[in-house]
Every structure is written in structure tokens, then in C-alpha cells.
Design a protein around this motif. Structure first.
Motif, PDB file in Angstrom:
ATOM      1  N   SER A  60       2.939  -1.260  -3.090  1.00  0.00           N
ATOM      2  CA  SER A  60       2.171  -0.579  -2.043  1.00  0.00           C
ATOM      3  C   SER A  60       2.964  -0.467  -0.747  1.00  0.00           C
ATOM      4  O   SER A  60       2.720   0.412   0.067  1.00  0.00           O
ATOM      5  N   VAL A  90      -0.748  -1.502  -5.334  1.00  0.00           N
ATOM      6  CA  VAL A  90      -0.978  -2.781  -4.659  1.00  0.00           C
ATOM      7  C   VAL A  90       0.285  -3.640  -4.770  1.00  0.00           C
ATOM      8  O   VAL A  90       1.207  -3.336  -5.525  1.00  0.00           O
ATOM      9  N   LEU A 108      -1.567   3.067   5.207  1.00  0.00           N
ATOM     10  CA  LEU A 108      -0.951   1.749   5.305  1.00  0.00           C
ATOM     11  C   LEU A 108       0.378   1.792   6.048  1.00  0.00           C
ATOM     12  O   LEU A 108       0.731   0.854   6.776  1.00  0.00           O
ATOM     13  N   LEU A 119      -5.246   1.664   1.173  1.00  0.00           N
ATOM     14  CA  LEU A 119      -4.505   1.784  -0.081  1.00  0.00           C
ATOM     15  C   LEU A 119      -4.942   2.975  -0.922  1.00  0.00           C
ATOM     16  O   LEU A 119      -4.401   3.202  -2.009  1.00  0.00           O
ATOM     17  N   THR A 145      -0.901 -11.276   1.212  1.00  0.00           N
ATOM     18  CA  THR A 145      -1.272  -9.891   1.473  1.00  0.00           C
ATOM     19  C   THR A 145      -1.766  -9.222   0.199  1.00  0.00           C
ATOM     20  O   THR A 145      -2.792  -8.539   0.193  1.00  0.00           O
ATOM     21  N   HIS A 160      -5.654  -5.406   5.640  1.00  0.00           N
ATOM     22  CA  HIS A 160      -5.944  -4.076   5.103  1.00  0.00           C
ATOM     23  C   HIS A 160      -6.425  -4.207   3.668  1.00  0.00           C
ATOM     24  O   HIS A 160      -6.168  -5.195   2.995  1.00  0.00           O
ATOM     25  N   GLY A 161      -7.156  -3.179   3.236  1.00  0.00           N
ATOM     26  CA  GLY A 161      -7.736  -3.210   1.905  1.00  0.00           C
ATOM     27  C   GLY A 161      -7.762  -1.835   1.270  1.00  0.00           C
ATOM     28  O   GLY A 161      -6.846  -1.025   1.477  1.00  0.00           O
ATOM     29  N   TYR A 162      -8.832  -1.555   0.529  1.00  0.00           N
ATOM     30  CA  TYR A 162      -8.854  -0.358  -0.300  1.00  0.00           C
ATOM     31  C   TYR A 162      -8.743   0.927   0.505  1.00  0.00           C
ATOM     32  O   TYR A 162      -8.179   1.924   0.031  1.00  0.00           O
ATOM     33  N   GLN A 198      -5.421  -7.611  -0.779  1.00  0.00           N
ATOM     34  CA  GLN A 198      -5.473  -6.215  -1.208  1.00  0.00           C
ATOM     35  C   GLN A 198      -6.335  -6.060  -2.461  1.00  0.00           C
ATOM     36  O   GLN A 198      -7.246  -5.212  -2.502  1.00  0.00           O
ATOM     37  N   SER A 218     -10.134  -6.611  -2.124  1.00  0.00           N
ATOM     38  CA  SER A 218     -10.813  -5.458  -1.544  1.00  0.00           C
ATOM     39  C   SER A 218     -10.882  -4.291  -2.527  1.00  0.00           C
ATOM     40  O   SER A 218     -11.929  -3.654  -2.678  1.00  0.00           O
ATOM     41  N   TYR A 245      -4.857   3.004  -7.281  1.00  0.00           N
ATOM     42  CA  TYR A 245      -4.338   2.201  -6.175  1.00  0.00           C
ATOM     43  C   TYR A 245      -2.953   1.644  -6.500  1.00  0.00           C
ATOM     44  O   TYR A 245      -2.708   1.178  -7.617  1.00  0.00           O
TER      45      TYR A 245
END
Length: 450
Positions: free
Chosen positions: A374, A370, A338, A360, A385, A355-357, A389, A392, A368
Motif C-alpha cells: 500500500s 495493504v 494515502l 486505501l 500500521t 489511516h484505514g479503508y 489497516q 479497518s 484494497y
């Protein structure tokens, strides 16, 4: 513990703020049991600390779709989508109802003190990923407990870890000794006692983003209201002042965010605030009359001030994650994949890619970070955002990688990105006056600093 037993465990969510509660709502939507652990006494505890401040994002951009779905059967309705809530509005009209709808899956007054793998410290590889997480918590009464979880989503934010006044990333010499005249939050100028404590005083504001803009604008308003009493602001910037210093102005797609920077510029233009640039604080000294002198790393000594408002960003608390295998960028303290997407040297919040998993993820599977946490020390975070996040991340935990990989996010471009707008403002976006229109012509289109 066998795989079936682990799969039956809840997903622990740390923090009952906007992103943590959204994560819980997405878990419920997928039939997965959440367990939200919140150290504060109510939903949005950090948000309530700045309840007097108005967001620069309207209601339509600070609520989550899965949360709205969960709330619908309770009779909850979205407030006017085009109006701007205060922190107090956000907490009382959205976050608390959402926590209430989640019921007993949210535990308040519960502080997470450590996270690890059951029977495995961070060194042990053998069968590590087959073990559930073990989360140590302490209740308000001091009772300790450990909770087992199939996955952990840390949405605890950064609010409790403000940056110091010192320009080297460390507290300035004397910062602790002068703490009685320092604050690390935007003061509540709607409180008469607070207003009185700043009226007729000279106040230094250290910082260059939305929170600093808010403080400067409010000091200027106080000076106008207390005409003749000598209320003054001193803006301390670590860099030089450029056209981009005040954000995107009228070009900002969040009008209230653009107006915030312009209000700070007006404070300078009207003479209520002075600016000192290229100044990094090395020490804070108390002089004989009790006032404070800021000393720069270059040896400069500024004229004494009565108070100092330190608004230099926030940092993630990683202390309780010492047994979790994290993959963090060494500069931003954000997940490695990230970090390049949110580097404030390259991006504003409007240019951050969806962006997602995957971005992350950490070496510790099913763990995770978040939300604000994050982003580590990067400042360009918006609620939208965080909602994408957790959508996902929860899909990935559920094994639905198709949905988890399908990340879409359109963010409002230009301007400063983190923080909140002016308090005591109309709920609708303010129209800049002629002076602001003039200032906007000199303002750059993006600025990633807060």
C-alpha cells in the motif's frame, strides 16, 4: 451472479505474510471466510529470506490483536514482549502458528497471476460492482485455476521487486552483466561461507536506510574480526551527508532502531567504511581482474570494488492487476488518498497519520492494497500500521463503517523506519557505548529514508 451469492464467497487475501495473515484473522473474527493465497511454501516466505536479521521492533509491536485471539485456543503465548525477534523467530514462533490456526483457508504454493471482475475487463462499467472478483492462480504443478471472491485484499508486499543500483530508477548499464557480484539483500554474515566471501574484500553498499546501516555495521564487524585482512566498505549515497543521515540515535523511541544508525556511523568513524556522497550510479563495469567499477552520472569513476550490495528500496508489483481499476499516486504508486500522508519528503513513520479503508480505497470497490504494498515506493512502513489497516478494511468489507472509520495508531517517533535491525544481537535493546552517545548528539530527530 446475485448479491446473496456474491456475499457467500470468500475474501481472497494475497500473501501469507504478517499483514495478510492478520487480515485473515480479522475476517475470521467477523465470521467471514478468508482464502489466503501464498506463492511460497510456508508462512512468511519473504520474512524467512531475512531470517538472520533482528527486527528493531520488539515482540509487542509485531503481533496483531485478532491474530493473538485466534491463536489463544491453540496454547500459543506471546514471547517476552520486550525482546526483539529475528526474522526467523517471527516466522516460526508467530506467523507459521497463525497460518496453522487458519488451517485450510491458507493455500501455499499458489501464485496469483491476475485479478479482474467476472465477465468484465477494466473498460466495462455495466453492472461492474455487482460482479464478484475473479482471481487467476497457478499451482506449483502448473495447474491453473480461477477463484471467485467477494473482495480482494492484496498483501503481497514488495520483497520480490528490489530497486536497482541505477540512480535514475532504472538498472545501471552493466547491472545485469555483473549480477554475479551484486546482491539486493543484506547478506547473511552469520553464514561462514558468506563471511569468507566478503572477508578481505572491498564492498560497495548503495542505499541510505536501515538495510544499508545493517550492511555497513556488519562489514565493520567483519573488518574488526578479520583485522589485517583488508575488509573495507564503501558507502554510496545519492545525496549529501547531513546530521539526519543516521536517524534519531538515542532520541529514537525504538532504541534498537536508533542504535542501528549509530552503529553505521561508528563504522565510518572507525575507518572501516568510506563514504561517497552525491553519487548516482550510471554504469557498472567489470575490469580485467573481475572487480567492478561504479561510474556516476557525473562521470566520476570510483576505485574498483569486489562486491556491490544494492539496498535502494522496493517497488510494488502491479503487473497482475492490469484489469483492476486502481487509483494510484503517480510518484509513490500508493493509493491517492494515502500518498500525501506517507510522502517521505514530508513524513517519518512516527508522523504518519492513522489511516484505514477510506485512504486505501480504489475506484474498484472492495479491492484494497495493504501492508508494504500500500505504501508503493514510500519506505516508512511498520507492522503496526499494517495491522490497523486490515482491521479497518475488514470492518468496511463487513459493512461496519463505524468501526472501520475508528482508526487509532500510535507509532514510535524519529529515526529511519523500514527494514530491520542488526542480526546477531542480544534480544534485548542494545545500550549504546560512549562513542554512540557522542554520535547521537549530532544526529537529527527524524529521517524517512531507507
Amino acid at each position: 451472479m446475485n448479491a446473496s451469492a456474491v456475499a457467500d464467497l470468500p475474501v481472497v487475501v494475497i500473501g501469507a505474510g504478517p499483514v495478510g495473515l492478520a487480515a485473515a484473522a480479522h475476517l475470521v473474527d467477523r465470521g467471514i471466510e478468508p482464502l489466503v493465497l501464498e506463492s511460497g511454501p510456508a508462512a512468511g516466505a519473504a520474512v524467512r529470506d531475512w531470517s538472520h536479521v533482528r527486527l528493531f521492533s520488539p515482540w509487542r509491536e509485531v503481533t496483531d490483536a485478532a491474530a493473538e485471539k485466534l491463536l489463544a485456543p491453540t496454547g500459543w503465548t506471546l514471547p517476552d514482549a520486550t525482546t526483539y525477534p529475528t526474522g526467523g523467530d517471527w516466522a516460526e514462533r508467530y506467523l507459521q502458528p497463525l497460518a496453522d490456526a487458519l488451517g485450510n483457508t491458507v493455500r501455499f504454493g499458489t501464485t496469483v497471476t491476475a485479478v479482474s471482475r467476472l465477465g468484465r475487463d477494466r473498460i466495462v462499467d455495466a453492472e461492474r460492482e455487482a460482479q464478484p472478483f475473479v482471481v487467476h492462480v497457478t499451482e506449483q504443478d502448473g495447474n491453473e485455476e480461477r477463484v471467485l471472491a467477494r473482495a480482494v485484499i492484496d498483501a503481497s508486499g514488495t520483497w520480490d521487486n528490489p530497486g536497482p543500483a541505477g540512480g535514475s530508477g532504472l538498472p545501471a548499464l552493466g547491472e545485469s552483466a555483473t549480477a554475479d557480484r551484486l546482491v539486493h539483500r543484506v547478506p547473511d554474515f552469520t553464514d561462514e561461507a558468506v563471511r569468507a566471501s566478503y572477508a578481505g574484500k572491498r564492498t560497495a553498499v548503495i542505499g541510505s536506510g536501515a538495510s544499508a546501516f545493517t550492511a555497513l555495521a556488519q562489514l565493520a564487524e567483519l573488518a574488526r574480526a578479520e583485522d589485517g585482512r583488508g575488509t573495507r566498505g564503501l558507502w554510496i549515497l545519492r545525496r549529501t551527508m547531513t546530521d539526519s543521515t543516521f536517524g534519531g540515535g538515542e532520541a529514537d523511541r525504538l532504541p534498537a532502531r536508533g542504535a542501528l544508525g549509530l552503529a553505521a556511523k561508528r563504522a565510518l568513524d572507525d575507518g572501516h567504511v568510506d563514504a561517497v556522497t552525491g553519487f548516482r550510479v550510471a554504469a557498472i563495469e567489470r575490469v580485467t581482474d573481475g572487480r567492478l567499477v561504479l561510474v556516476g552520472e557525473d562521470g566520476r569513476r570510483l576505485e574498483p570494488v569486489d562486491r556491490v550490495i544494492v539496498l535502494t528500496g522496493f517497488r510494488p508489483d502491479l503487473s497482475f492487476l492490469s484489469e483492476v481499476r486502481l487509483g494510484l499516486d503517480e510518484r509513490l504508486q500508493a493509493p491517492l488518498e494515502l500518498a500525501p500522508l506517507i510522502d517521505p519528503n514530508q513524513h517519518s513513520c512516527g508522523t504518519v497519520a492513522p489511516h484505514g479503508y477510506r485512504e486505501l480505497s480504489h475506484p474498484e470497490q472492495n479491492f484494497y492494497l495493504v501492508g508494504m504494498k500500500s505504501y508503493g515506493r514510500a519506505p516508512t512502513f511498520l507492522a503496526l500500521t499494517g495491522y490497523e489497516q486490515v482491521r479497518s478494511v475488514v470492518a468496511a468489507i463487513d459493512g461496519d463503517l463505524t468501526a472501520a472509520d475508528r482508526v487509532h495508531l500510535t507509532l514510535p517517533e524519529t529515526g529511519v523506519c523500514a527494514g530491520a535491525g542488526l542480526h546477531g544481537r542480544p534480544e534485548t535493546a542494545p545500550e549504546p557505548d560512549d562513542g554512540c552517545r557522542t554520535a547521537a548528539s549530532a544526529a537529527a530527530r527524524t529521517n524517512s529514508l531507507t
